[in-house]
Scaffold this active site. Structure first.
Site, PDB file in Angstrom:
ATOM      1  N   MET A 204       5.840  -0.753   4.512  1.00 41.17           N
ATOM      2  CA  MET A 204       5.000  -0.672   3.395  1.00 41.17           C
ATOM      3  C   MET A 204       5.410  -1.879   2.342  1.00 41.17           C
ATOM      4  O   MET A 204       5.162  -1.746   1.139  1.00 41.17           O
ATOM      5  CB  MET A 204       5.496   0.876   2.908  1.00 41.17           C
ATOM      6  N   SER A 231      -0.609   1.018  -0.294  1.00 40.57           N
ATOM      7  CA  SER A 231      -1.502   2.509  -0.235  1.00 40.57           C
ATOM      8  C   SER A 231      -3.001   2.258   0.270  1.00 40.57           C
ATOM      9  O   SER A 231      -3.941   2.665  -0.255  1.00 40.57           O
ATOM     10  CB  SER A 231      -1.462   3.231  -1.474  1.00 40.57           C
ATOM     11  N   ILE A 251       5.767   0.042  -5.405  1.00 37.61           N
ATOM     12  CA  ILE A 251       7.094  -0.631  -5.855  1.00 37.61           C
ATOM     13  C   ILE A 251       6.703  -2.274  -6.320  1.00 37.61           C
ATOM     14  O   ILE A 251       7.886  -2.932  -6.752  1.00 37.61           O
ATOM     15  CB  ILE A 251       7.911  -0.643  -4.767  1.00 37.61           C
TER      16      ILE A 251
END
Ligand SMILES: *[C@@H]1O[C@H](CO)[C@@H](O)[C@H](O)[C@H]1NC(C)=O
Length: 594
Positions: A204, A231, A251
């Site tokens: 991610m 996402s 983030i």
């Protein structure tokens, strides 16, 4: 005779030969171990893939909804086309049953998944949840549940009881979570029905949505482009209408980048406004810049409904670190004139013409509505990114990441970066100079150097101090302009060709700044790339490697890709951010219909 034997023995046991033989045996042993491990890894991944596929196949065999209203073809698309707000009204009025809506959405999700590969698995408990909703129909409890019967999708890293959260890493296969994430628990209490889990990049920590377990998600507007990330599965499924509301986390831009690239809305709240308990985060020991959870949806109203439903006593009890501030509708609905800052260029990579125009369009819309717009010079982004953001995010020299990946298949989209972490620091340091030269961009080399330098507690405190100083500087600049909110590019460019994110990673300064500051920021689609935008790429600079790739990727084949803008507010001003997003969305819809 004896002599001969002696000679032979000497020949066979000559130390050199002995060493060679031993080395060969050791080498073969290592090879066998490696092969076995790779085989074991292959089987592990294959088993997981089969399991996920079966969870999806089970639902393709579902019987068509029995409800007479829905079996008619014309009504079928109606459910999918309804906005979240309208669908909730119909669910609450009993026009549609939760089970029927779930079936429609499951089938739609599977259909779009065939093309875009955004879903990783179906959530089998969804059926029971939907049936519970239907049992409650018209009861007192139903009226207390603002999301009654609403299907919701979740990023793979949201903990779900009895499901793995892997972030695309095989080390985490077969470690089922013990409990739902707090957000999931609250969603269920409020009547929502989590029904599918969506794809992410391995680790991610990039915005290419690809990993060795679940494969690569593509952009629903153009299958040769990526959906953005991390996402990415969420933004993709929402844009393709396979889901109405989803949840991601952010983030460095992980909610906002895919929203911008897929043309949907998303909100990254201030850290803490929504619970982050029960979200798989690789580097949760790093607490200077935290990953934030947030909603993603087709329109702004859906985000508002989601925030209002989540900011309830259940959330404040389940996670007492969430400040008990309900959604302040009065701020969202206020109509006073605002002072809004804007900027187009953050000082590092120039945004492409479409992303520039999106901000100027947004500015014009807001001015037409009577708001005052002032130019805002965003301070020192370039330095802050390499001297504060990267050293904090990779504060452990990426050791945590490397530990998780060293025995794994590494996705080709992050292979280069990950491999470089395994090298000795000294080699990394040397490499950073080579990279600076190749990229013709001292930011990249500087970033690499700052992340391969060992840090002790003293260095870490200094970083924390610098971060606080920058936050203070930014706030006083904001105050000196008396800003209410700020608008800026959704990103430096629209969707990136599949597999190419690594070549243009630097674009991330546009979103990462608001993680560093911990300001709430939302992305709303504003426009699409036009021929003129593409033609404007002729003037795009080509001094650095990033710039050359941007020029290459956005000079052709991008017409029609969605482009958004970010709306940014001061900490805990989510309602105000959403208000501005709504103002932009409203005008924009009318504008296009005229
Ligand atoms: C990040 O999260 C941790 C754990 O919840 C918290 O202690 C810390 O204060 C947070 N950091 C920031 C900058 O909000």
């Amino acid at each position: 005779m004896m002599e001969m034997i002696w000679e032979y023995t000497y020949m066979y046991f000559h130390p050199l030969i002995l060493i060679c033989c031993c080395s060969l045996i050791v080498y073969c042993y290592i090879l066998i171990v490696c092969y076995r491990r790779r085989d074991a890894l292959k089987i592990k991944i294959k088993t997981k893939q089969d399991q996920c596929r079966q969870s999806l196949e089970k639902f393709t065999k579902l019987p068509a909804p029995v409800n007479r209203v829905i079996t008619r073809r014309s009504k079928k698309s109606e459910i999918i086309d309804l906005s979240l707000e309208k669908l909730l009204d119909k669910l609450k009025a009993g026009t549609y049953g939760a089970k029927d809506v779930l079936t429609e959405y499951l089938q739609k999700a599977l259909e779009v998944n065939k093309e875009f590969k955004c879903v990783v698995e179906a959530i089998k408990e969804a059926e029971d949840l939907a049936m519970d909703c239907d049992k409650m129909r018209n009861s007192k409890e139903q009226h207390k549940r603002p999301l009654h019967g609403l299907p919701v999708s979740l990023k793979e890293n949201y903990f779900l009881k009895d499901y793995d959260s892997t972030a695309g890493m095989s080390d985490y296969i077969g470690i089922p979570c013990k409990e739902d994430a707090v957000i999931v628990q609250v969603l269920k209490k409020q009547g929502a029905v989590p029904f599918v889990r969506t794809n992410i990049p391995q680790t991610m920590m990039t915005y290419e949505c690809s990993n060795p377990i679940y494969g690569q998600t593509v952009n629903p507007h153009d299958g040769t482009k990526g959906p953005g990330g991390s996402s990415g599965g969420e933004a993709c499924i929402i844009a393709a209408k396979g889901s109405l509301l989803g949840f991601g986390n952010d983030i460095g831009g992980s909610i906002r980048i895919p929203c911008h690239m897929c043309g949907v809305c998303g909100l990254k709240p201030t850290y803490g406004r929504l619970s982050a308990k029960g979200i798989f985060e690789l580097m949760s020991g790093q607490t200077l810049i935290n990953a934030t959870t947030g909603p993603m949806a087709r329109d702004v109203t859906s985000l508002v409904i989601a925030m209002e439903a989540l900011l309830c006593d259940d959330m404040f009890v389940l996670d007492p670190t969430v400040p008990p501030i309900p959604f302040r509708m009065e701020i969202y609905e206020k109509t006073n004139e605002l002072k809004i800052g804007y900027y187009i260029f953050d000082g590092y990579l120039k945004p492409v013409p479409a992303c520039k125009r999106a901000v100027m369009d947004a500015k014009a819309i807001l001015e037409r509505q009577g708001h005052e717009l002032v130019h805002f010079e965003v301070p020192d982004v370039k330095d802050i990114f390499t001297e504060i953001y990267l050293p904090i995010i990779f504060g452990d020299n990426a050791k945590t990441l490397w530990e998780c990946l060293k025995n794994d298949n590494i996705d080709p989209t992050i292979w280069l970066a990950v491999r470089s972490w395994s090298l000795p620091k000294f080699v990394q340091w040397l490499m950073s100079w080579v990279v600076s030269y190749i990229y013709n961009d001292n930011i990249v080399g500087k970033g690499m150097r700052s992340t391969c330098k060992s840090k002790n507690v003293y260095d870490w405190w200094k970083l924390a101090e610098r971060l606080q100083k920058y936050k203070k500087k930014f706030l006083s600049l904001w105050r000196s302009h008396k800003l209410d909110v700020l608008i800026c590019p959704g990103f430096a460019f629209p969707a990136v060709p599949n597999g190419a994110v690594f070549n243009v990673l630097g674009g991330v300064t546009y979103t990462a700044l608001y993680n560093l500051l911990d300001y709430p920021a939302g992305t709303v689609p504003i426009t699409k790339v036009t021929r003129e935008d593409e033609a404007g790429m002729k003037e795009y600079p080509t001094n650095t490697r990033y710039e050359r790739f941007i020029k290459k990727y956005y000079s052709e084949d991008t017409v029609g890709l969605p482009v958004g803008v970010q709306c940014v507010g001061l900490p805990y001003q989510e309602e105000l951010v959403l208000r501005v997003m709504k103002m932009l969305e409203n005008e924009n819809i009318h504008h296009h219909h005229d």
